[in-house]
Design an enzyme around this catalytic site. Structure first.
Site, PDB file in Angstrom:
ATOM      1  N   GLY A  11       0.947  -1.212   0.008  1.00 48.44           N
ATOM      2  CA  GLY A  11      -0.019   0.149   0.009  1.00 48.44           C
ATOM      3  C   GLY A  11       0.885   1.033  -0.111  1.00 48.44           C
ATOM      4  O   GLY A  11       2.016   1.149   0.160  1.00 48.44           O
ATOM      5  N   ASP A  12       0.164   2.262  -0.144  1.00 50.48           N
ATOM      6  CA  ASP A  12       0.910   3.745  -0.371  1.00 50.48           C
ATOM      7  C   ASP A  12       1.877   3.824  -1.312  1.00 50.48           C
ATOM      8  O   ASP A  12       2.646   4.473  -1.083  1.00 50.48           O
ATOM      9  CB  ASP A  12       1.503   4.032   1.015  1.00 50.48           C
ATOM     10  N   LYS A  15      -0.848   5.329  -5.551  1.00 52.56           N
ATOM     11  CA  LYS A  15      -1.946   5.091  -6.479  1.00 52.56           C
ATOM     12  C   LYS A  15      -2.973   6.084  -6.653  1.00 52.56           C
ATOM     13  O   LYS A  15      -3.459   6.370  -7.802  1.00 52.56           O
ATOM     14  CB  LYS A  15      -2.680   3.948  -5.822  1.00 52.56           C
ATOM     15  N   GLY A  16      -2.970   7.086  -5.587  1.00 50.73           N
ATOM     16  CA  GLY A  16      -3.817   8.227  -5.844  1.00 50.73           C
ATOM     17  C   GLY A  16      -3.546   9.288  -6.873  1.00 50.73           C
ATOM     18  O   GLY A  16      -4.156   9.321  -7.583  1.00 50.73           O
ATOM     19  N   GLY A  39      -5.804   5.679   1.982  1.00 48.59           N
ATOM     20  CA  GLY A  39      -5.692   7.074   2.090  1.00 48.59           C
ATOM     21  C   GLY A  39      -5.025   7.415   0.869  1.00 48.59           C
ATOM     22  O   GLY A  39      -3.781   7.180   0.740  1.00 48.59           O
ATOM     23  N   GLN A 223      -5.145  -0.375  -1.082  1.00 48.74           N
ATOM     24  CA  GLN A 223      -4.105  -1.112  -0.383  1.00 48.74           C
ATOM     25  C   GLN A 223      -2.983  -1.679  -1.357  1.00 48.74           C
ATOM     26  O   GLN A 223      -2.956  -0.892  -2.445  1.00 48.74           O
ATOM     27  CB  GLN A 223      -4.692  -2.223   0.553  1.00 48.74           C
ATOM     28  N   ALA A 298      -1.436   8.250   5.354  1.00 50.89           N
ATOM     29  CA  ALA A 298      -2.739   9.421   5.052  1.00 50.89           C
ATOM     30  C   ALA A 298      -3.791   8.986   5.890  1.00 50.89           C
ATOM     31  O   ALA A 298      -4.613  10.052   5.928  1.00 50.89           O
ATOM     32  CB  ALA A 298      -2.603   9.366   3.685  1.00 50.89           C
ATOM     33  N   THR A 299      -3.982   8.152   6.238  1.00 49.06           N
ATOM     34  CA  THR A 299      -5.132   7.598   7.183  1.00 49.06           C
ATOM     35  C   THR A 299      -5.074   7.588   8.691  1.00 49.06           C
ATOM     36  O   THR A 299      -5.824   8.387   9.371  1.00 49.06           O
ATOM     37  CB  THR A 299      -5.738   6.365   6.773  1.00 49.06           C
ATOM     38  N   GLY A 301      -1.802   8.604  10.109  1.00 56.10           N
ATOM     39  CA  GLY A 301      -0.880   9.451  10.743  1.00 56.10           C
ATOM     40  C   GLY A 301       0.376   8.854  11.106  1.00 56.10           C
ATOM     41  O   GLY A 301       1.510   9.316  11.604  1.00 56.10           O
ATOM     42  N   ARG A 304       5.411   5.302   8.669  1.00 55.74           N
ATOM     43  CA  ARG A 304       5.520   4.097   7.870  1.00 55.74           C
ATOM     44  C   ARG A 304       6.816   3.540   8.013  1.00 55.74           C
ATOM     45  O   ARG A 304       7.874   4.275   7.820  1.00 55.74           O
ATOM     46  CB  ARG A 304       5.352   4.379   6.228  1.00 55.74           C
ATOM     47  N   LEU A 331      10.527   8.325  -7.357  1.00 60.47           N
ATOM     48  CA  LEU A 331      12.019   8.097  -7.385  1.00 60.47           C
ATOM     49  C   LEU A 331      12.870   9.214  -6.877  1.00 60.47           C
ATOM     50  O   LEU A 331      13.934   8.755  -6.142  1.00 60.47           O
ATOM     51  CB  LEU A 331      12.055   8.015  -9.020  1.00 60.47           C
ATOM     52  N   THR A 413       8.139  11.676 -10.163  1.00 58.96           N
ATOM     53  CA  THR A 413       9.058  12.600  -9.708  1.00 58.96           C
ATOM     54  C   THR A 413       8.852  13.503  -8.617  1.00 58.96           C
ATOM     55  O   THR A 413       9.442  14.727  -8.703  1.00 58.96           O
ATOM     56  CB  THR A 413      10.141  13.118 -10.823  1.00 58.96           C
TER      57      THR A 413
HETATM   58  P1  IMO Z   1      -3.744   2.341   0.859  1.00 51.36           P
HETATM   59  O1  IMO Z   1      -4.972   2.553  -0.204  1.00 51.36           O
HETATM   60  C1  IMO Z   1      -1.105   0.940   3.791  1.00 51.36           C
HETATM   61  C2  IMO Z   1      -2.689  -1.903   6.561  1.00 51.36           C
HETATM   62  C3  IMO Z   1      -3.007  -1.328   8.091  1.00 51.36           C
HETATM   63  C4  IMO Z   1      -2.678  -2.881   8.882  1.00 51.36           C
HETATM   64  C5  IMO Z   1      -3.498  -3.893   7.845  1.00 51.36           C
HETATM   65  C6  IMO Z   1      -4.822  -4.033   8.169  1.00 51.36           C
HETATM   66  O2  IMO Z   1      -3.540   4.175   1.206  1.00 51.36           O
HETATM   67  O3  IMO Z   1      -2.557   2.115   0.199  1.00 51.36           O
HETATM   68  P2  IMO Z   1      -7.181  -2.784   8.145  1.00 51.36           P
HETATM   69  O4  IMO Z   1      -7.567  -1.518   8.714  1.00 51.36           O
HETATM   70  O5  IMO Z   1      -7.238  -2.720   6.632  1.00 51.36           O
HETATM   71  O6  IMO Z   1      -7.965  -3.815   8.897  1.00 51.36           O
HETATM   72  O7  IMO Z   1      -5.542  -3.031   8.628  1.00 51.36           O
HETATM   73  O8  IMO Z   1      -3.524  -3.064   6.481  1.00 51.36           O
HETATM   74  N1  IMO Z   1      -3.467  -1.009   5.629  1.00 51.36           N
HETATM   75  C7  IMO Z   1      -2.880  -0.062   4.946  1.00 51.36           C
HETATM   76  N2  IMO Z   1      -1.558   0.285   4.744  1.00 51.36           N
HETATM   77  N3  IMO Z   1      -2.010   1.485   2.857  1.00 51.36           N
HETATM   78  C8  IMO Z   1      -3.409   1.670   3.176  1.00 51.36           C
HETATM   79  O9  IMO Z   1      -4.218   1.672   2.101  1.00 51.36           O
HETATM   80  C9  IMO Z   1      -3.935   0.411   3.878  1.00 51.36           C
HETATM   81  N4  IMO Z   1      -4.870   0.077   4.349  1.00 51.36           N
HETATM   82  C10 IMO Z   1      -4.668  -0.873   5.259  1.00 51.36           C
HETATM   83  O10 IMO Z   1      -1.734  -0.643   8.272  1.00 51.36           O
HETATM   84  O11 IMO Z   1      -1.307  -2.974   8.811  1.00 51.36           O
HETATM   85 MG    MG Z   2      -2.400   5.427   1.607  1.00 50.08          MG
END
Ligand code: IMO
Ligand code: MG
Length: 424
Positions: A11-12, A15-16, A39, A223, A298-299, A301, A304, A331, A413
């Protein structure tokens, strides 16, 4: 052309930004799984927007955004996201946003259960505390409440009665916690239903008709692949199928109608929450990259965790998702580093693993095998042409391509829309 964008790591991955960038060329953007645990950050000019439930394309007022049935919707969270946008001058209409009536509703007891379960777990997952896991658990246990149920007082009453009868026992006997009062929850959720009603549609019909009319769709994964309930680092995962395969059950669009999958891949690796992370940095490097990459959730705080690029992990991810194009994100964060490492295998008890190991112990204890490349120590921020990247940055990207066996089409970038290299 119907395209899916997924995150290849934890995740993170950015993608946004990628979705916002790609969605200008499509008619419809669809979220198909997850909930407001996501987030997704989009930067337009000097304005930063963070979306949790709304598709990241919502800023394009001429596009349609769909929240597919695979998404779990927390009504007050949705309403507050819409309200925040309104405060910033963006009014979202039902023409622009369509929510499936089949989306499961995150109820207040799901949120409380999420944190109570975490508090007693020996192996904490580090969830976002948004009630995502308990809501999906109820969906599979066949006692969930769906968005469409909020529009029918009789159905909501009967389902809520059943749920509270069970959940209140758990709260009382299992955790010694406060019980929920039927009348309050019933009243609040009927009221949410009334407010959200104009946005509720049969989105499977809507999407399939749109495909028949040759409209193009972008599916926005939330995610990342290693948070997927089946293929992630279980149990340190989220509760939905975040991989490309999740699109079909999460939207009602059949697999034959999906043309292409693009992965958002961070130029290094990050992870929020608990769980194995073979290439995690030692503290000093972690602090440097965390600061340079503004690596704070982002969700929630939360800071990471950061580490080197793991090609074993990403290769597996590209296979599972059928990826044909890569977008390498952030990058520029690596600009400051003297040397850059790429993990090409794991080692455990004298054995070398070139593929992602199934055994959790191996994954937790394996030592990464690294290849070291020289850094570029030159600001790549806002570079918009591949040829203008320093040689060592290009060498790093080309080595990733070699290891991953998929072409890099986009390189990000910076967080702004234009800070993007398009290679072809
Ligand atoms: P985006 O879409 C990063 C992580 C949580 C936790 C695990 C389970 O922004 O990439 P949950 O609340 O889903 O049951 O938590 O998943 N997690 C994320 N980590 N980006 C996200 O979304 C995440 N959504 C859930 O930190 O380890
Ligand atoms: Mg995120």
């Amino acid at each position: 052309m119907n395209t899916v964008v997924v995150g290849a790591q934890w995740g993170d991955e950015g993608k946004g930004k990628l979705i916002d960038f790609l969605s200008k060329d499509v008619d419809i953007t669809v979220r198909y799984q997850g909930g407001n645990n996501a987030g997704h950050t989009v930067v337009v000019g000097t304005e930063e927007y963070i979306f949790h439930l709304l598709p990241s394309a919502i800023l394009h007022s001429d596009k349609v955004c769909v929240i597919g049935n695979g998404v779990v919707v927390d009504p007050p969270a949705l309403l507050s996201e819409l309200k925040d946008l309104k405060k910033r001058g963006i009014t979202v209409t039902p023409k622009q946003l369509k929510i499936s009536g089949f989306c499961h509703v995150v109820m207040p007891y799901h949120r409380i259960l999420d944190s109570l379960r975490e508090s007693v777990r020996k192996n904490k997952i580090g969830t976002t505390g948004r009630g995502i896991g308990p809501c999906y658990a109820d969906k599979v246990a066949r006692c969930g409440i769906r968005m469409i149920d909020l529009l029918n007082p009789r159905i909501l009453k009967s389902k809520l009665e059943d749920n509270l009868a069970e959940k209140n026992q758990i709260f009382k006997k299992g955790f010694g916690a406060k019980e929920f009062v039927f009348d309050e929850v019933y009243r609040d959720y009927l009221a949410y239903g009334r407010r959200i009603k104009p946005f509720i549609f049969d989105t499977a019909i809507y999407l399939n008709r749109a495909i028949d009319q040759k409209k193009s769709i972008l599916f926005e994964g939330a995610q990342g692949t290693f948070l997927d309930i089946d293929f992630g680092t279980y149990p340190f995962v989220t509760s939905s199928n975040s991989i490309v395969g999740g699109v079909c059950p999460g939207s009602g669009v059949p697999p034959m109608k999906i043309d292409k999958a693009v992965a958002a891949v961070k130029a290094y690796t990050t992870r929020v929450g608990e769980g194995p992370f073979p290439t995690e940095f030692p503290t000093r490097l972690k602090d440097i990259v965390q600061k340079a990459g503004k690596e704070f959730g982002a969700t929630t705080g939360r800071p990471r965790r950061c580490g080197w690029f793991d090609s074993v992990l990403v290769r597996y991810s590209l296979m599972i998702n059928g990826i044909s194009e890569l977008a390498i994100m952030k990058l520029d964060v690596l600009d400051i580093l003297e040397n850059i490492k790429i993990c090409t295998a794991y080692q455990y008890r004298g054995k070398t693993f070139k593929e992602f190991p199934m055994d959790f112990e191996v994954l937790c204890k394996a030592k990464p095998v690294y290849e070291t490349l020289p850094g570029w120590k030159w600001p790549t921020k806002a570079v918009e042409e591949y040829s203008k990247l320093p040689g060592n940055a290009r060498r790093y990207l080309e080595r990733l391509e070699e290891l991953l066996k998929v072409k890099i089409r986009y390189v990000s970038t910076g967080s702004k829309r234009h800070e993007t290299i398009i290679r072809y």
